[in-house]
Write a protein that holds these residues in place. Structure first.
Motif, PDB file in Angstrom:
ATOM      1  N   ARG A  38       0.868  -1.177   0.000  1.00  0.00           N
ATOM      2  CA  ARG A  38       0.000   0.000   0.000  1.00  0.00           C
ATOM      3  C   ARG A  38       0.898   1.217   0.000  1.00  0.00           C
ATOM      4  O   ARG A  38       1.698   1.392   0.924  1.00  0.00           O
ATOM      5  CB  ARG A  38      -0.885   0.020   1.243  1.00  0.00           C
ATOM      6  CG  ARG A  38      -1.848  -1.130   1.245  1.00  0.00           C
ATOM      7  CD  ARG A  38      -2.710  -1.118   2.464  1.00  0.00           C
ATOM      8  NE  ARG A  38      -3.588  -2.281   2.366  1.00  0.00           N
ATOM      9  CZ  ARG A  38      -4.437  -2.614   3.282  1.00  0.00           C
ATOM     10  NH1 ARG A  38      -4.550  -1.930   4.373  1.00  0.00           N
ATOM     11  NH2 ARG A  38      -5.190  -3.676   3.109  1.00  0.00           N
ATOM     12  N   PHE A  50       2.598   4.436   0.664  1.00  0.00           N
ATOM     13  CA  PHE A  50       2.711   5.263   1.867  1.00  0.00           C
ATOM     14  C   PHE A  50       2.317   4.530   3.149  1.00  0.00           C
ATOM     15  O   PHE A  50       2.434   5.079   4.221  1.00  0.00           O
ATOM     16  CB  PHE A  50       1.901   6.557   1.741  1.00  0.00           C
ATOM     17  CG  PHE A  50       2.242   7.344   0.520  1.00  0.00           C
ATOM     18  CD1 PHE A  50       3.471   7.960   0.398  1.00  0.00           C
ATOM     19  CD2 PHE A  50       1.338   7.443  -0.519  1.00  0.00           C
ATOM     20  CE1 PHE A  50       3.796   8.687  -0.742  1.00  0.00           C
ATOM     21  CE2 PHE A  50       1.653   8.172  -1.666  1.00  0.00           C
ATOM     22  CZ  PHE A  50       2.881   8.791  -1.775  1.00  0.00           C
ATOM     23  N   ARG A  51       1.847   3.288   3.057  1.00  0.00           N
ATOM     24  CA  ARG A  51       1.455   2.554   4.262  1.00  0.00           C
ATOM     25  C   ARG A  51       2.258   1.278   4.440  1.00  0.00           C
ATOM     26  O   ARG A  51       2.076   0.579   5.427  1.00  0.00           O
ATOM     27  CB  ARG A  51      -0.043   2.248   4.228  1.00  0.00           C
ATOM     28  CG  ARG A  51      -0.866   3.530   4.314  1.00  0.00           C
ATOM     29  CD  ARG A  51      -2.321   3.276   4.439  1.00  0.00           C
ATOM     30  NE  ARG A  51      -2.620   2.592   5.678  1.00  0.00           N
ATOM     31  CZ  ARG A  51      -3.755   1.934   5.883  1.00  0.00           C
ATOM     32  NH1 ARG A  51      -4.652   1.876   4.944  1.00  0.00           N
ATOM     33  NH2 ARG A  51      -3.977   1.331   7.021  1.00  0.00           N
ATOM     34  N   GLN A  57       2.840  -5.935   3.670  1.00  0.00           N
ATOM     35  CA  GLN A  57       2.412  -6.961   4.619  1.00  0.00           C
ATOM     36  C   GLN A  57       2.587  -8.328   3.978  1.00  0.00           C
ATOM     37  O   GLN A  57       2.406  -8.484   2.767  1.00  0.00           O
ATOM     38  CB  GLN A  57       0.948  -6.771   5.004  1.00  0.00           C
ATOM     39  CG  GLN A  57       0.680  -5.460   5.707  1.00  0.00           C
ATOM     40  CD  GLN A  57      -0.786  -5.274   6.027  1.00  0.00           C
ATOM     41  OE1 GLN A  57      -1.661  -5.913   5.460  1.00  0.00           O
ATOM     42  NE2 GLN A  57      -1.060  -4.370   6.953  1.00  0.00           N
ATOM     43  N   ARG A  92       5.181  -7.187   8.724  1.00  0.00           N
ATOM     44  CA  ARG A  92       4.768  -5.966   8.032  1.00  0.00           C
ATOM     45  C   ARG A  92       5.865  -4.919   8.185  1.00  0.00           C
ATOM     46  O   ARG A  92       6.693  -4.987   9.087  1.00  0.00           O
ATOM     47  CB  ARG A  92       3.451  -5.434   8.569  1.00  0.00           C
ATOM     48  CG  ARG A  92       3.555  -4.869   9.959  1.00  0.00           C
ATOM     49  CD  ARG A  92       2.235  -4.339  10.424  1.00  0.00           C
ATOM     50  NE  ARG A  92       2.375  -3.841  11.788  1.00  0.00           N
ATOM     51  CZ  ARG A  92       1.612  -2.943  12.325  1.00  0.00           C
ATOM     52  NH1 ARG A  92       0.622  -2.427  11.625  1.00  0.00           N
ATOM     53  NH2 ARG A  92       1.803  -2.547  13.552  1.00  0.00           N
ATOM     54  N   GLN A 100       6.091  -0.579   7.701  1.00  0.00           N
ATOM     55  CA  GLN A 100       5.350   0.640   7.405  1.00  0.00           C
ATOM     56  C   GLN A 100       6.294   1.715   6.904  1.00  0.00           C
ATOM     57  O   GLN A 100       7.475   1.734   7.248  1.00  0.00           O
ATOM     58  CB  GLN A 100       4.622   1.135   8.648  1.00  0.00           C
ATOM     59  CG  GLN A 100       3.501   0.200   9.063  1.00  0.00           C
ATOM     60  CD  GLN A 100       2.742   0.730  10.253  1.00  0.00           C
ATOM     61  OE1 GLN A 100       3.338   1.138  11.228  1.00  0.00           O
ATOM     62  NE2 GLN A 100       1.430   0.723  10.155  1.00  0.00           N
TER      63      GLN A 100
END
Length: 88
Positions: A19, A21-22, A25, A35, A37
């Motif tokens: 994802r 910018f996120r 996982q 994960r 980030q």
């Protein structure tokens, strides 16, 4: 925007998600194993699969930016053998 890669390895489902910018996982058989980030040019996620004989297999998902930084590539390995994702 979410991009996913899925591979079945010896009856186990390995799923990765990116994802923007996120982060990324890693899921094995529906359970999130790792994960990361935030933003980065490369990242690596790890998990394990235990087979019916009790052997443990290391799952590694390697993410990197593709050409011109416009796409993310993912390579999925089990015990250092490529099993799926984008072509190497």
């Amino acid at each position: 925007m979410v991009k996913t890669w899925k591979v079945n390895w010896k009856g186990h489902e390995i799923l990765t998600k990116n994802r923007w910018f996120r982060g990324e996982q890693l899921y094995i058989d529906g359970v999130r194993c790792d994960r990361r980030q935030g933003l980065g040019f490369t990242s690596e996620l790890r998990g394990q699969i235990k087979d019916a004989e009790g052997s443990v297999h290391l799952v590694t998902a390697k993410f990197r930016q593709g050409s011109f930084g416009t796409r993310i590539l993912c390579h999925i390995f089990v015990d250092d053998q490529w099993v799926g994702g984008d072509l190497i």
